[in-house]
Design a protein around this motif. Structure first.
Motif, short mmCIF file in Angstrom:
data_model
loop_
_atom_site.label_atom_id
_atom_site.label_comp_id
_atom_site.label_asym_id
_atom_site.label_seq_id
_atom_site.Cartn_x
_atom_site.Cartn_y
_atom_site.Cartn_z
N TYR A 32 0.86 -1.18 0.00
CA TYR A 32 0.00 0.00 0.00
C TYR A 32 0.89 1.23 0.00
N VAL A 33 0.28 2.39 -0.28
CA VAL A 33 1.01 3.66 -0.24
C VAL A 33 0.66 4.33 1.08
N ASP A 34 1.68 4.53 1.93
CA ASP A 34 1.50 5.13 3.25
C ASP A 34 1.43 6.65 3.12
N GLU A 35 0.29 7.14 2.65
CA GLU A 35 0.11 8.57 2.37
C GLU A 35 0.23 9.44 3.62
N ASN A 36 -0.25 8.93 4.78
CA ASN A 36 -0.23 9.75 5.99
C ASN A 36 1.03 9.54 6.83
N GLY A 37 1.92 8.62 6.43
CA GLY A 37 3.21 8.45 7.06
C GLY A 37 3.22 7.82 8.43
N ASP A 38 2.11 7.16 8.82
CA ASP A 38 2.10 6.57 10.16
C ASP A 38 2.56 5.11 10.19
N GLY A 39 2.86 4.54 9.03
CA GLY A 39 3.38 3.17 8.99
C GLY A 39 2.33 2.09 9.15
N VAL A 40 1.06 2.46 9.20
CA VAL A 40 -0.03 1.49 9.40
C VAL A 40 -1.09 1.75 8.32
N PRO A 41 -1.53 0.70 7.61
CA PRO A 41 -2.59 0.91 6.61
C PRO A 41 -3.87 1.41 7.29
N GLY A 42 -4.35 2.56 6.87
CA GLY A 42 -5.56 3.11 7.48
C GLY A 42 -6.02 4.36 6.77
N ASP A 43 -6.83 5.14 7.48
CA ASP A 43 -7.44 6.34 6.94
C ASP A 43 -6.37 7.23 6.28
N GLY A 44 -6.62 7.61 5.02
CA GLY A 44 -5.72 8.48 4.29
C GLY A 44 -4.70 7.77 3.43
N ASP A 45 -4.60 6.45 3.56
CA ASP A 45 -3.66 5.69 2.74
C ASP A 45 -4.32 5.22 1.46
N LYS A 46 -3.51 4.77 0.52
CA LYS A 46 -4.00 4.40 -0.81
C LYS A 46 -3.57 2.98 -1.17
N LEU A 47 -4.50 2.21 -1.70
CA LEU A 47 -4.20 0.91 -2.27
C LEU A 47 -4.10 1.10 -3.78
N VAL A 48 -3.04 0.61 -4.39
CA VAL A 48 -2.83 0.77 -5.84
C VAL A 48 -2.68 -0.62 -6.44
N TYR A 49 -3.52 -0.92 -7.40
CA TYR A 49 -3.54 -2.23 -8.03
C TYR A 49 -3.01 -2.16 -9.46
N ASP A 132 -8.79 4.61 -2.09
CA ASP A 132 -8.41 5.44 -0.95
C ASP A 132 -9.10 4.90 0.31
N ILE A 133 -8.30 4.50 1.29
CA ILE A 133 -8.85 4.03 2.56
C ILE A 133 -9.35 5.24 3.33
N THR A 134 -10.57 5.13 3.88
CA THR A 134 -11.16 6.23 4.65
C THR A 134 -11.49 5.75 6.07
N GLN A 135 -11.79 6.69 6.93
CA GLN A 135 -12.19 6.34 8.30
C GLN A 135 -13.47 5.50 8.26
N ALA A 136 -14.34 5.75 7.28
CA ALA A 136 -15.57 4.96 7.16
C ALA A 136 -15.26 3.48 6.93
N ASP A 137 -14.16 3.17 6.23
CA ASP A 137 -13.78 1.77 6.03
C ASP A 137 -13.47 1.10 7.37
N ILE A 138 -13.00 1.85 8.32
CA ILE A 138 -12.71 1.31 9.65
C ILE A 138 -13.99 1.28 10.49
N ASP A 139 -14.76 2.36 10.45
CA ASP A 139 -15.96 2.49 11.28
C ASP A 139 -17.08 1.56 10.85
N ASN A 140 -17.15 1.18 9.58
CA ASN A 140 -18.26 0.39 9.05
C ASN A 140 -18.13 -1.10 9.29
N GLN A 141 -17.19 -1.52 10.12
CA GLN A 141 -17.05 -2.96 10.40
C GLN A 141 -16.69 -3.16 11.86
N SER A 142 -17.15 -4.28 12.40
CA SER A 142 -16.89 -4.58 13.81
C SER A 142 -15.64 -5.45 13.98
N GLY A 143 -15.13 -6.00 12.91
CA GLY A 143 -13.94 -6.84 12.99
C GLY A 143 -14.29 -8.32 12.94
#
Length: 195
Positions: A32-49, A132-143
C-alpha cells in the motif's frame, strides 16, 4: 502498490486463466502507499492495483469481463470496488477503443453497461486501479473473530471464445492471494488489515 494480478489464458483450444495473484512485500503483507506516514494501513492511505491479463492460448477471447469486488471483515455493507482503468496492451498500436469495440466500431458493453474486452492470442492487457482508505472503512465494520478489521478483494474474469456466434465460455477464474502457507492453494481473497 497493493497488487499485481496476473491472468494467463492457457495454451490449447480452451483458454484457461491461471496465476491471478496479488503481490505482497517480503513480510507477506499486501503493498500500500502510506500517504499519511504513520506506517499502518488506514485512513488516508491508498491501495494501488495493477492487473495484467495475458492470453497464452491459441484462440482469442471475446466479451471478457473483469470484476473486482471488495469486502469488509464484517458488515452489512461493503466498500465500492476500485474502477479498473486500461493502461496498455503489449500489441503495439492497440488502443482501448480497439479492445472495447466490435468489428463495426460499436462499444462492447453488457446489459448493465459494464465494459467488455477483446483479448487477442498472445496479447497482454494491463489495467490500473486505486482505492483510498477512509475512516468509514474502519468504522463500518466490527472486525472478525479476533477483532481485526480489514479490506479484502478478489478479481473474477469471464469471457467467450471460438467466435461470437458459438459463444463458448472460458472457465471462470478468481484471483488468489498468493499465500500457499495458509493451506488454501487457490481462490483466496487478498486481505489488508487496517486500523
Amino acid at each position: 502498490r497493493l497488487g499485481l494480478d496476473d491472468v494467463a489464458l492457457g495454451v490449447g483450444s480452451v483458454p484457461q486463466i491461471t496465476n491471478l495473484v496479488q503481490a505482497k512485500n517480503a513480510d507477506g503483507v499486501p503493498l500500500y502507499v502510506d500517504e499519511n506516514g504513520d506506517g499502518v494501513p488506514g485512513d488516508g492511505d491508498k491501495l494501488v492495483y495493477t492487473v495484467t491479463i495475458e492470453n497464452t492460448g491459441n484462440v482469442s477471447v471475446y466479451d471478457m469481463t473483469i470484476v473486482d469486488v471488495m469486502n469488509y471483515s464484517t458488515s452489512s455493507s461493503n466498500p465500492s470496488s476500485p474502477t479498473l482503468e486500461f493502461f496498455e496492451s503489449n500489441i503495439q498500436g492497440r488502443s482501448i477503443s480497439e479492445i472495447t469495440t466490435d468489428d463495426n466500431g460499436s462499444p462492447l458493453t453488457d446489459s448493465s453497461g459494464n465494459i467488455l474486452y477483446n483479448l487477442l492470442v498472445g496479447e497482454t492487457l494491463t489495467f490500473k486501479a486505486e482505492y483510498d482508505i477512509t475512516q468509514a472503512d474502519i468504522d463500518n465494520q466490527s472486525g472478525d473473530q479476533n477483532g481485526d478489521k480489514f479490506l479484502e478483494n478478489q478479481i473474477t474474469v469471464n469471457g467467450l471464445f471460438d467466435g461470437l456466434s458459438n459463444g463458448l465460455s472460458i472457465p471462470t477464474e478468481v484471483s488468489d492471494n498468493g499465500d500457499d502457507n495458509d493451506g488454501v492453494f487457490s481462490s483466496d481473497k487478498t486481505k489488508i488489515f487496517i486500523s
